[in-house]
Design a protein around this motif. Structure first.
Motif, mmCIF file in Angstrom:
data_model
loop_
_atom_site.group_PDB
_atom_site.id
_atom_site.type_symbol
_atom_site.label_atom_id
_atom_site.label_comp_id
_atom_site.label_asym_id
_atom_site.label_seq_id
_atom_site.Cartn_x
_atom_site.Cartn_y
_atom_site.Cartn_z
ATOM 1 N N GLY A 2 0.801 -1.212 0.000
ATOM 2 C CA GLY A 2 0.000 0.000 0.000
ATOM 3 C C GLY A 2 0.825 1.250 0.000
ATOM 4 N N GLY A 3 0.102 2.331 0.092
ATOM 5 C CA GLY A 3 0.755 3.613 0.097
ATOM 6 C C GLY A 3 -0.188 4.683 0.573
ATOM 7 N N GLY A 4 0.364 5.876 0.628
ATOM 8 C CA GLY A 4 -0.401 7.018 1.078
ATOM 9 C C GLY A 4 0.423 7.856 2.031
ATOM 10 N N ILE A 5 -0.275 8.539 2.900
ATOM 11 C CA ILE A 5 0.383 9.390 3.886
ATOM 12 C C ILE A 5 0.670 8.527 5.112
ATOM 13 N N ILE A 6 1.837 7.911 5.105
ATOM 14 C CA ILE A 6 2.221 6.995 6.171
ATOM 15 C C ILE A 6 3.572 7.450 6.713
ATOM 16 N N PRO A 7 3.613 7.850 7.976
ATOM 17 C CA PRO A 7 4.877 8.329 8.546
ATOM 18 C C PRO A 7 5.963 7.255 8.497
ATOM 19 N N GLU A 8 7.168 7.702 8.266
ATOM 20 C CA GLU A 8 8.328 6.800 8.195
ATOM 21 C C GLU A 8 8.404 5.883 9.415
ATOM 22 N N ALA A 9 8.094 6.419 10.591
ATOM 23 C CA ALA A 9 8.181 5.632 11.825
ATOM 24 C C ALA A 9 7.178 4.480 11.864
ATOM 25 N N ASP A 10 6.119 4.544 11.066
ATOM 26 C CA ASP A 10 5.104 3.487 11.063
ATOM 27 C C ASP A 10 5.389 2.384 10.045
ATOM 28 N N ILE A 11 6.310 2.609 9.131
ATOM 29 C CA ILE A 11 6.536 1.652 8.046
ATOM 30 C C ILE A 11 7.121 0.332 8.559
ATOM 31 N N ALA A 12 8.185 0.377 9.331
ATOM 32 C CA ALA A 12 8.802 -0.869 9.821
ATOM 33 C C ALA A 12 7.827 -1.696 10.662
ATOM 34 N N PRO A 13 7.084 -1.092 11.601
ATOM 35 C CA PRO A 13 6.109 -1.900 12.345
ATOM 36 C C PRO A 13 5.032 -2.522 11.461
ATOM 37 N N LEU A 14 4.593 -1.821 10.428
ATOM 38 C CA LEU A 14 3.603 -2.396 9.515
ATOM 39 C C LEU A 14 4.193 -3.579 8.753
ATOM 40 N N LYS A 15 5.433 -3.451 8.326
ATOM 41 C CA LYS A 15 6.086 -4.561 7.622
ATOM 42 C C LYS A 15 6.269 -5.758 8.556
ATOM 43 N N GLU A 16 6.591 -5.495 9.815
ATOM 44 C CA GLU A 16 6.738 -6.585 10.788
ATOM 45 C C GLU A 16 5.418 -7.331 10.972
ATOM 46 N N LYS A 17 4.308 -6.632 10.808
ATOM 47 C CA LYS A 17 2.992 -7.261 10.968
ATOM 48 C C LYS A 17 2.544 -7.990 9.709
ATOM 49 N N GLY A 18 3.269 -7.807 8.602
ATOM 50 C CA GLY A 18 2.949 -8.564 7.403
ATOM 51 C C GLY A 18 2.676 -7.769 6.145
#
Length: 135
Positions: free
Chosen positions: A93-109
């Motif tokens: 996905g994409g959009g307005i997603i802060p850099e700090a949230d990207i790694a945790p989202l990837k860790e969740k799948g």
């Protein structure tokens, strides 16, 4: 498993976000690259998105989130895919997603996150290189 034919991608706008220009641009770029694209339209629930992906035998779900609800919506889609035994459907996905949230989202799948400024070419390239690839 010998899956053939074009990659099938559901492009979805979950939640209350009413801005879908970027999602439509990505849908067109994927379609122009030879993929089959199912665009769900605005204001979809995670349940509707997962139902569509399963019914359409999608290889991936691309979520566009500009509302700030990315941590909730990405995770809910992933949970529903797991509940429906459809974890083989990759979520990006994409959009307005802060850099700090990207790694945790990837860790969740979440397989990949594209932030503002990502080119349509880089997204098409990523989908071609990563969807239908054995984990």
């Amino acid at each position: 498993m010998g899956v053939t034919g074009p990659i099938r991608v559901v492009v979805a706008k979950p939640g209350l976000d009413g801005h879908d220009r970027g999602a439509k641009v990505i849908a067109r770029a994927l379609r122009d690259a030879g993929m089959e694209v199912i665009y769900t339209g605005l204001h979809q629930t995670p349940e509707q998105i997962v139902d569509t992906a399963i019914q359409e035998d999608a290889d991936a779900i691309g979520l566009s989130i500009l509302s700030g609800a990315h941590n909730t919506l990405f995770v809910k889609v992933l949970e529903l895919l797991k509940e429906r035994d459809a974890e083989d459907i990759k979520v990006f996905g994409g959009g307005i997603i802060p850099e700090a949230d990207i790694a945790p989202l990837k860790e969740k799948g979440v397989a990949e996150i594209f932030t503002p400024g990502a080119t349509t070419g880089s997204i098409v390239e990523w989908v071609n290189a990563n969807v239908r690839v054995a984990a």
